[in-house]
Design an enzyme around this catalytic site. Structure first.
Site, PDB file in Angstrom:
ATOM      1  N   GLY A 144       0.875  -1.172   0.000  1.00 36.52           N
ATOM      2  CA  GLY A 144       0.000   0.000   0.000  1.00 36.52           C
ATOM      3  C   GLY A 144       0.904   1.210   0.000  1.00 36.52           C
ATOM      4  O   GLY A 144       1.574   1.491   0.992  1.00 36.52           O
ATOM      5  N   HIS A 145       1.003   1.873  -1.136  1.00 34.80           N
ATOM      6  CA  HIS A 145       1.915   3.010  -1.271  1.00 34.80           C
ATOM      7  C   HIS A 145       1.101   4.288  -1.441  1.00 34.80           C
ATOM      8  O   HIS A 145       0.310   4.411  -2.370  1.00 34.80           O
ATOM      9  CB  HIS A 145       2.830   2.820  -2.487  1.00 34.80           C
ATOM     10  CG  HIS A 145       3.705   1.604  -2.385  1.00 34.80           C
ATOM     11  ND1 HIS A 145       4.435   1.117  -3.424  1.00 34.80           N
ATOM     12  CD2 HIS A 145       3.961   0.779  -1.351  1.00 34.80           C
ATOM     13  CE1 HIS A 145       5.106   0.051  -3.040  1.00 34.80           C
ATOM     14  NE2 HIS A 145       4.825  -0.187  -1.777  1.00 34.80           N
TER      15      HIS A 145
ATOM     16  N   GLN B  74       7.063  -3.757   0.361  1.00 31.26           N
ATOM     17  CA  GLN B  74       7.434  -4.257   1.687  1.00 31.26           C
ATOM     18  C   GLN B  74       8.790  -3.683   2.149  1.00 31.26           C
ATOM     19  O   GLN B  74       9.065  -2.544   1.836  1.00 31.26           O
ATOM     20  CB  GLN B  74       7.444  -5.801   1.722  1.00 31.26           C
ATOM     21  CG  GLN B  74       6.063  -6.415   1.540  1.00 31.26           C
ATOM     22  CD  GLN B  74       5.563  -6.407   0.101  1.00 31.26           C
ATOM     23  OE1 GLN B  74       6.267  -6.855  -0.798  1.00 31.26           O
ATOM     24  NE2 GLN B  74       4.384  -5.903  -0.135  1.00 31.26           N
TER      25      GLN B  74
HETATM   26  P1  GDP Z   1       5.078   2.815   1.595  1.00 36.75           P
HETATM   27  O1  GDP Z   1       4.293   1.563   1.705  1.00 36.75           O
HETATM   28  O2  GDP Z   1       6.522   2.621   1.930  1.00 36.75           O
HETATM   29  O3  GDP Z   1       4.903   3.530   0.280  1.00 36.75           O
HETATM   30  O4  GDP Z   1       4.510   3.796   2.718  1.00 36.75           O
HETATM   31  P2  GDP Z   1       2.945   4.053   3.071  1.00 36.75           P
HETATM   32  O5  GDP Z   1       2.367   4.901   2.009  1.00 36.75           O
HETATM   33  O6  GDP Z   1       2.289   2.777   3.412  1.00 36.75           O
HETATM   34  O7  GDP Z   1       3.099   4.841   4.432  1.00 36.75           O
HETATM   35  C1  GDP Z   1       3.824   6.022   4.520  1.00 36.75           C
HETATM   36  C2  GDP Z   1       2.877   7.163   4.952  1.00 36.75           C
HETATM   37  O8  GDP Z   1       3.646   8.269   5.348  1.00 36.75           O
HETATM   38  C3  GDP Z   1       1.965   7.663   3.848  1.00 36.75           C
HETATM   39  O9  GDP Z   1       0.762   8.068   4.427  1.00 36.75           O
HETATM   40  C4  GDP Z   1       2.734   8.863   3.279  1.00 36.75           C
HETATM   41  O10 GDP Z   1       1.877   9.839   2.690  1.00 36.75           O
HETATM   42  C5  GDP Z   1       3.357   9.409   4.531  1.00 36.75           C
HETATM   43  N1  GDP Z   1       4.662  10.076   4.356  1.00 36.75           N
HETATM   44  C6  GDP Z   1       5.686   9.756   3.531  1.00 36.75           C
HETATM   45  N2  GDP Z   1       6.754  10.551   3.769  1.00 36.75           N
HETATM   46  C7  GDP Z   1       6.387  11.384   4.765  1.00 36.75           C
HETATM   47  C8  GDP Z   1       7.054  12.417   5.484  1.00 36.75           C
HETATM   48  O11 GDP Z   1       8.227  12.726   5.278  1.00 36.75           O
HETATM   49  N3  GDP Z   1       6.343  13.041   6.486  1.00 36.75           N
HETATM   50  C9  GDP Z   1       5.043  12.720   6.777  1.00 36.75           C
HETATM   51  N4  GDP Z   1       4.437  13.368   7.759  1.00 36.75           N
HETATM   52  N5  GDP Z   1       4.398  11.748   6.116  1.00 36.75           N
HETATM   53  C10 GDP Z   1       5.053  11.086   5.145  1.00 36.75           C
HETATM   54  P1  IMO Z   2       4.331  -1.844   1.707  1.00 30.48           P
HETATM   55  O1  IMO Z   2       4.828  -2.060   0.291  1.00 30.48           O
HETATM   56  C1  IMO Z   2       3.877  -3.443   5.729  1.00 30.48           C
HETATM   57  C2  IMO Z   2       3.273  -7.767   6.073  1.00 30.48           C
HETATM   58  C3  IMO Z   2       1.922  -8.272   6.548  1.00 30.48           C
HETATM   59  C4  IMO Z   2       2.342  -9.549   7.267  1.00 30.48           C
HETATM   60  C5  IMO Z   2       3.480 -10.066   6.388  1.00 30.48           C
HETATM   61  C6  IMO Z   2       3.058 -11.156   5.408  1.00 30.48           C
HETATM   62  O2  IMO Z   2       3.133  -0.968   1.796  1.00 30.48           O
HETATM   63  O3  IMO Z   2       5.450  -1.415   2.585  1.00 30.48           O
HETATM   64  P2  IMO Z   2       1.684 -11.089   3.132  1.00 30.48           P
HETATM   65  O4  IMO Z   2       0.264 -10.702   2.855  1.00 30.48           O
HETATM   66  O5  IMO Z   2       2.701 -10.305   2.369  1.00 30.48           O
HETATM   67  O6  IMO Z   2       1.892 -12.574   3.011  1.00 30.48           O
HETATM   68  O7  IMO Z   2       1.877 -10.761   4.696  1.00 30.48           O
HETATM   69  O8  IMO Z   2       3.980  -8.947   5.681  1.00 30.48           O
HETATM   70  N1  IMO Z   2       3.225  -6.873   4.905  1.00 30.48           N
HETATM   71  C7  IMO Z   2       3.440  -5.556   4.965  1.00 30.48           C
HETATM   72  N2  IMO Z   2       3.673  -4.746   6.023  1.00 30.48           N
HETATM   73  N3  IMO Z   2       3.880  -2.929   4.488  1.00 30.48           N
HETATM   74  C8  IMO Z   2       3.685  -3.734   3.408  1.00 30.48           C
HETATM   75  O9  IMO Z   2       3.820  -3.296   2.138  1.00 30.48           O
HETATM   76  C9  IMO Z   2       3.410  -5.114   3.628  1.00 30.48           C
HETATM   77  N4  IMO Z   2       3.150  -6.157   2.816  1.00 30.48           N
HETATM   78  C10 IMO Z   2       3.049  -7.232   3.612  1.00 30.48           C
HETATM   79  O10 IMO Z   2       1.311  -7.346   7.415  1.00 30.48           O
HETATM   80  O11 IMO Z   2       2.898  -9.233   8.523  1.00 30.48           O
HETATM   81 MG    MG Z   3       2.636   0.781   2.682  1.00 28.62          MG
END
Ligand code: GDP
Ligand code: IMO
Ligand code: MG
Length: 427
Positions: A40-41, A223
């Site tokens: 989830g990005h 991940q």
């Molecule tokens: P990803 O899975 O590595 O792409 O990260 P996620 O999107 O799951 O989680 C990162 C969260 O932090 C998202 O809600 C971004 O919008 C937010 N984010 C990323 N960089 C920053 C930052 O420098 N500061 C703040 N406050 N939020 C950030």
């Molecule tokens: P992004 O790309 C955080 C975790 C799950 C679980 C383990 C195995 O957004 O950083 P799976 O469904 O992959 O077999 O689950 O990995 N997990 C993540 N945790 N960010 C993710 O992706 C993840 N993708 C899987 O919560 O512990």
């Molecule tokens: Mg994520």
């Protein structure tokens, strides 16, 4: 031929989406090389927020070609709904390329993921329930379905039959579930074939040709390092290789082509799902990090477990990935703490340990040894250069850099594209 890998240095959710999107404007291709819609990005562009699961974060940059590589597992229904969701918001997705060798997450893989977790009870991994593990298991067992199989009905039927042969036995006899009909699965999968056809390509050839022509390719990991099937906190991991080597196998490029490996590193630590997490906080500080950092899963909506920065993990990520740079994210979230503890080593059975123990039992027993750094209270979200940061924030960054083993080349001070301090250029 600059080829960059961008990956998570902790347990995922470090802010990879934002970092990839930031670079998207200056690269020609963004390639996902592993994982699937467990990712989830989040990308924030102006007042628009996008949650991407399967599509590379480069999809939001008009000049950039997004690629889903052979190492990714693809749920066709999720891919198509993500594409139509973006199209409705005016994003052109027509340049997408999808590897014909990528594996398909079938409906029975999703079922097996869910029932296995239920069967494991309190020993469960806490997967995202998206069928990731069972699909990779089928791939390794050589009973997987690949994107190219959608274009040969006879082969597809034979493969689904072979996969369901054993699975239906397990589902009915062990898990007490109904058997899954081959015809239904084949019909559903064939129904996606025409819609996916325009995207299907020999992505290995495309990427290597691009590199030969001096185009810039960015490989985007899902991940994170500690969720890697080989190098993570097994068995509490995902079923692929988010680490740098995964970019080579998952996209079909040789290691000699990779020029830079950027680790995305959160200024504190989070984790979703089960498994060890030495710096996890169960107190008001943990709650505050969750609240201020908005630490709730993009895919499953679960609260993320939160804790202080762990330098042992960062050093480990530097080593297993050969990191050349860090992108430190969410520094702004730490504003307001008088003091900020940072884990510099572990205590395991009364001994100080500087490096991540390879033994799972040792890691489960690891207690963090903290050093406390002075905090800052000034708003840093408008900072544009390193010198704009208050001294204590600069010292925090410098201390993390020293402990983590690679230069911090960019700092995130907010979720938006422009809320970034660039120290060294990535290109
Ligand atoms: P990803 O899975 O590595 O792409 O990260 P996620 O999107 O799951 O989680 C990162 C969260 O932090 C998202 O809600 C971004 O919008 C937010 N984010 C990323 N960089 C920053 C930052 O420098 N500061 C703040 N406050 N939020 C950030
Ligand atoms: P992004 O790309 C955080 C975790 C799950 C679980 C383990 C195995 O957004 O950083 P799976 O469904 O992959 O077999 O689950 O990995 N997990 C993540 N945790 N960010 C993710 O992706 C993840 N993708 C899987 O919560 O512990
Ligand atoms: Mg994520």
């Amino acid at each position: 031929m600059p080829a960059l890998v961008l990956l998570g240095a902790q347990w995922g959710d470090e802010g990879k989406g934002k970092a990839t999107d930031l670079l998207g404007g200056s690269v020609d291709y963004v390639v996902r090389y592993q994982g699937g819609n467990n990712a989830g990005h989040t990308v924030v562009v102006g007042d628009q927020k996008y949650a991407l699961h399967l599509l590379p974060s480069g999809i939001l940059s008009p000049g950039c070609t997004p690629v889903i590589g052979n190492g990714v597992v693809v749920d066709p229904s999720v891919l198509l709904s993500e594409l139509s969701g973006l199209n409705e918001r005016g994003v052109d997705t027509s340049k997408l390329l999808l590897s014909g060798n990528a594996h398909i997450i079938t409906p029975y893989n999703v079922t097996v993921d869910k029932v296995t977790e239920r069967f494991l009870g309190k020993r469960k991994i806490g997967t995202t329930g998206r069928g990731i593990g069972p699909t990779y298991a089928d791939k390794i067992n050589r009973v997987g379905i690949r994107v190219q199989d959608l274009y040969d009905e006879s082969i597809l039927t034979q493969k689904v039959e072979a996969a369901l042969d054993v699975k239906n036995q397990v589902l009915t006899k062990l898990y007490n579930r109904r058997a899954i009909a081959v015809d239904q699965v084949v019909e559903e999968l064939l129904g996606y074939a025409d819609q996916l056809a325009p995207f299907v390509a020999d992505t290995v050839l495309v990427i290597n040709k691009a590199l030969e022509n001096d185009q810039v390719v960015l490989f985007e990991g899902g991940q994170g390092t500690l969720l890697d099937i080989d190098h993570g906190t097994y068995p509490f991991v995902t079923s692929s290789n988010p680490t740098a080597g995964g970019a080579c196998t998952g996209a079909g490029v040789g290691p000699t082509k990779i020029s830079r490996v950027i680790g995305i590193l959160k200024a504190y630590t989070t984790r979703v799902g089960a498994g060890p997490f030495p710096t996890e906080l169960f107190d008001a500080d943990g709650e505050a990090l969750r609240r201020i950092g908005g630490e709730r899963g993009v895919t499953t909506g679960r609260d993320r477990r939160c804790g202080w920065f762990d330098a042992v993990i960062a050093r480990y990520a530097t080593r297993v990935n050969g990191l050349t740079d860090f992108f430190l994210t969410k520094l702004d979230v730490l504003t307001g703490w008088e003091e900020i503890p940072v884990c510099v080593a572990y205590e395991i059975d009364g001994k100080r340990v500087e490096e991540l123990p390879y033994s799972q039992s040792d890691f489960h027993h690891a207690k963090p040894i903290y050093e406390t750094l002075p905090g800052w209270s000034e708003d840093i979200t408008k900072a544009k250069s390193f010198t704009d940061l208050p001294k204590n924030a600069r010292d925090y960054v410098k201390a993390l850099e020293e402990m983590s083993g690679a230069p911090i080349s960019a700092i995130g001070v907010g979720p938006g594209r422009d809320e970034t301090i660039q120290i060294n250029s990535f290109l």
